[in-house]
Design a protein around this motif. Structure first.
Motif, mmCIF file in Angstrom:
data_model
loop_
_atom_site.group_PDB
_atom_site.id
_atom_site.type_symbol
_atom_site.label_atom_id
_atom_site.label_comp_id
_atom_site.label_asym_id
_atom_site.label_seq_id
_atom_site.Cartn_x
_atom_site.Cartn_y
_atom_site.Cartn_z
ATOM 1 N N GLY A 57 -11.570 -1.865 -1.396
ATOM 2 C CA GLY A 57 -11.138 -2.644 -0.245
ATOM 3 C C GLY A 57 -10.455 -1.845 0.840
ATOM 4 N N GLN A 58 -10.372 -0.518 0.693
ATOM 5 C CA GLN A 58 -9.629 0.304 1.641
ATOM 6 C C GLN A 58 -10.278 0.403 3.018
ATOM 7 O OE1 GLN A 58 -11.202 1.309 -1.180
ATOM 8 N NE2 GLN A 58 -11.341 3.535 -1.297
ATOM 9 N N LEU A 59 -11.511 -0.087 3.171
ATOM 10 C CA LEU A 59 -12.147 -0.111 4.497
ATOM 11 C C LEU A 59 -11.885 -1.429 5.221
ATOM 12 C CD1 LEU A 59 -15.585 1.584 3.732
ATOM 13 C CD2 LEU A 59 -13.441 2.629 4.507
ATOM 14 N N GLY A 60 -11.277 -2.390 4.521
ATOM 15 C CA GLY A 60 -10.963 -3.670 5.144
ATOM 16 C C GLY A 60 -12.170 -4.547 5.392
ATOM 17 N N SER A 115 -1.848 -5.024 5.600
ATOM 18 C CA SER A 115 -2.265 -4.024 4.618
ATOM 19 C C SER A 115 -3.498 -4.510 3.876
ATOM 20 C CB SER A 115 -1.126 -3.727 3.648
ATOM 21 O OG SER A 115 -0.766 -4.894 2.930
ATOM 22 N N PHE A 116 -4.236 -3.540 3.320
ATOM 23 C CA PHE A 116 -5.431 -3.875 2.544
ATOM 24 C C PHE A 116 -5.822 -2.689 1.677
ATOM 25 C CE2 PHE A 116 -6.502 -2.597 6.831
ATOM 26 C CZ PHE A 116 -7.485 -1.620 6.681
ATOM 27 N N GLY A 117 -6.582 -2.993 0.603
ATOM 28 C CA GLY A 117 -7.043 -1.969 -0.320
ATOM 29 C C GLY A 117 -6.475 -2.167 -1.712
ATOM 30 N N ARG A 118 -6.485 -1.091 -2.475
ATOM 31 C CA ARG A 118 -6.004 -1.134 -3.853
ATOM 32 C C ARG A 118 -4.491 -1.332 -3.882
ATOM 33 N NH1 ARG A 118 -7.589 3.114 -8.619
ATOM 34 N NH2 ARG A 118 -7.004 1.719 -10.311
ATOM 35 N N ASN A 119 -4.024 -2.110 -4.870
ATOM 36 C CA ASN A 119 -2.619 -2.505 -4.916
ATOM 37 C C ASN A 119 -2.043 -2.388 -6.325
ATOM 38 O OD1 ASN A 119 -0.256 -3.521 -3.735
ATOM 39 N ND2 ASN A 119 -0.815 -5.640 -4.138
ATOM 40 N N ALA A 120 -2.511 -1.431 -7.096
ATOM 41 C CA ALA A 120 -2.118 -1.309 -8.505
ATOM 42 C C ALA A 120 -0.618 -1.112 -8.699
ATOM 43 C CB ALA A 120 -2.886 -0.161 -9.160
ATOM 44 N N ASP A 121 0.062 -0.525 -7.725
ATOM 45 C CA ASP A 121 1.498 -0.278 -7.831
ATOM 46 C C ASP A 121 2.315 -1.067 -6.810
ATOM 47 O OD1 ASP A 121 1.330 1.656 -9.958
ATOM 48 O OD2 ASP A 121 0.500 3.054 -8.484
ATOM 49 N N ALA A 130 -2.526 -7.374 -6.829
ATOM 50 C CA ALA A 130 -3.937 -7.694 -6.593
ATOM 51 C C ALA A 130 -4.486 -6.892 -5.417
ATOM 52 C CB ALA A 130 -4.093 -9.191 -6.321
ATOM 53 N N THR A 131 -5.691 -6.391 -5.588
ATOM 54 C CA THR A 131 -6.388 -5.694 -4.507
ATOM 55 C C THR A 131 -6.666 -6.671 -3.377
ATOM 56 O OG1 THR A 131 -7.394 -4.077 -5.971
ATOM 57 C CG2 THR A 131 -8.591 -4.568 -3.948
ATOM 58 N N PRO A 135 -7.593 -7.242 5.564
ATOM 59 C CA PRO A 135 -6.197 -7.123 5.995
ATOM 60 C C PRO A 135 -5.419 -8.416 5.819
ATOM 61 C CG PRO A 135 -7.673 -6.160 7.622
ATOM 62 C CD PRO A 135 -8.537 -6.881 6.630
ATOM 63 N N ASN A 136 -4.224 -8.291 5.243
ATOM 64 C CA ASN A 136 -3.310 -9.418 5.057
ATOM 65 C C ASN A 136 -1.970 -9.076 5.674
ATOM 66 O OD1 ASN A 136 -4.935 -11.207 3.439
ATOM 67 N ND2 ASN A 136 -4.711 -9.731 1.787
ATOM 68 N N LEU A 137 -1.325 -10.073 6.259
ATOM 69 C CA LEU A 137 -0.001 -9.905 6.842
ATOM 70 C C LEU A 137 1.012 -9.631 5.736
ATOM 71 C CD1 LEU A 137 1.564 -10.116 9.538
ATOM 72 C CD2 LEU A 137 1.908 -12.532 9.009
ATOM 73 N N VAL A 138 1.864 -8.622 5.928
ATOM 74 C CA VAL A 138 2.930 -8.322 4.972
ATOM 75 C C VAL A 138 4.109 -9.219 5.348
ATOM 76 C CG1 VAL A 138 4.417 -6.556 3.973
ATOM 77 C CG2 VAL A 138 2.100 -5.958 4.711
ATOM 78 N N MET A 139 4.183 -10.372 4.701
ATOM 79 C CA MET A 139 5.145 -11.415 5.058
ATOM 80 C C MET A 139 6.600 -10.967 4.881
ATOM 81 S SD MET A 139 3.320 -13.881 6.198
ATOM 82 C CE MET A 139 4.446 -15.241 6.234
ATOM 83 N N ALA A 140 6.867 -10.136 3.883
ATOM 84 C CA ALA A 140 8.241 -9.735 3.583
ATOM 85 C C ALA A 140 8.910 -8.983 4.729
ATOM 86 C CB ALA A 140 8.272 -8.878 2.325
#
Length: 160
Positions: A57-60, A115-121, A130-131, A135-140
């Motif tokens: 998913g790193q290409l969005g 942000s978007f892509g791999r989210n293992a950490d 979750a991957t 692109p998703n808004l970083v709400m925090a």
């Protein structure tokens, strides 16, 4: 990413791929086997172009796939916000991009972070592992109005 797979070098000049011809490249970032560039479009907000390996998913782009040629991240187009001073909607573009190993962090003109892509950490900052294929808004950090974004390996950071 390997620039040599997307750019050719002739007489000391970089020849842009067809998708970027005639447009000014404002910034470039690279992750593991993929790259991203912010491209200026006259009269419009800046767009994000990605290329290379996109299996996480790193290409969005949905669906995720290996995609060698540069292509605009369409999910970042047509973002808008209300501009109180002008009393109208204002189009938002990409101000900055940072790439980690297999993820991207994007700063929009209004200080919002996506942000978007791999989210293992948890590097996407969305409170999950979750991957994210798009692109998703970083709400925090939405209310903080970021000024810079950074990424490396499996980490991300912002400056407010």
């Amino acid at each position: 990413g390997r620039a040599s797979t997307c750019f050719t070098h002739e007489l000391g000049e970089v020849k842009l791929p067809t998708a970027l011809e005639g447009r000014k490249c404002k910034a470039v970032a690279a992750g593991d086997n993929f790259s991203a560039a912010i491209v200026e479009v006259p009269g419009e907000p800046n767009v994000l172009v990605t290329w290379g390996q996109g299996l996480h998913g790193q290409l969005g782009r949905v669906p995720p796939k290996h995609c060698a040629p540069p292509s605009i991240v369409k999910a970042l187009l047509n973002k808008q916000e209300w501009d109180e001073t002008q009393g109208a909607l204002r189009k938002l573009g990409v101000q900055e991009v940072a790439c980690g190993a297999e993820h991207c962090v994007v700063l929009l003109d209004n200080g919002c972070v996506m942000s978007f892509g791999r989210n293992a950490d948890g590097q996407l900052g969305d409170g999950t592992l979750a991957t994210a294929l798009a692109p998703n808004l970083v709400m925090a950090v939405q209310s903080l109005k970021a000024r810079r974004v950074f990424a490396g390996g499996n980490t991300s950071a912002i400056v407010t």
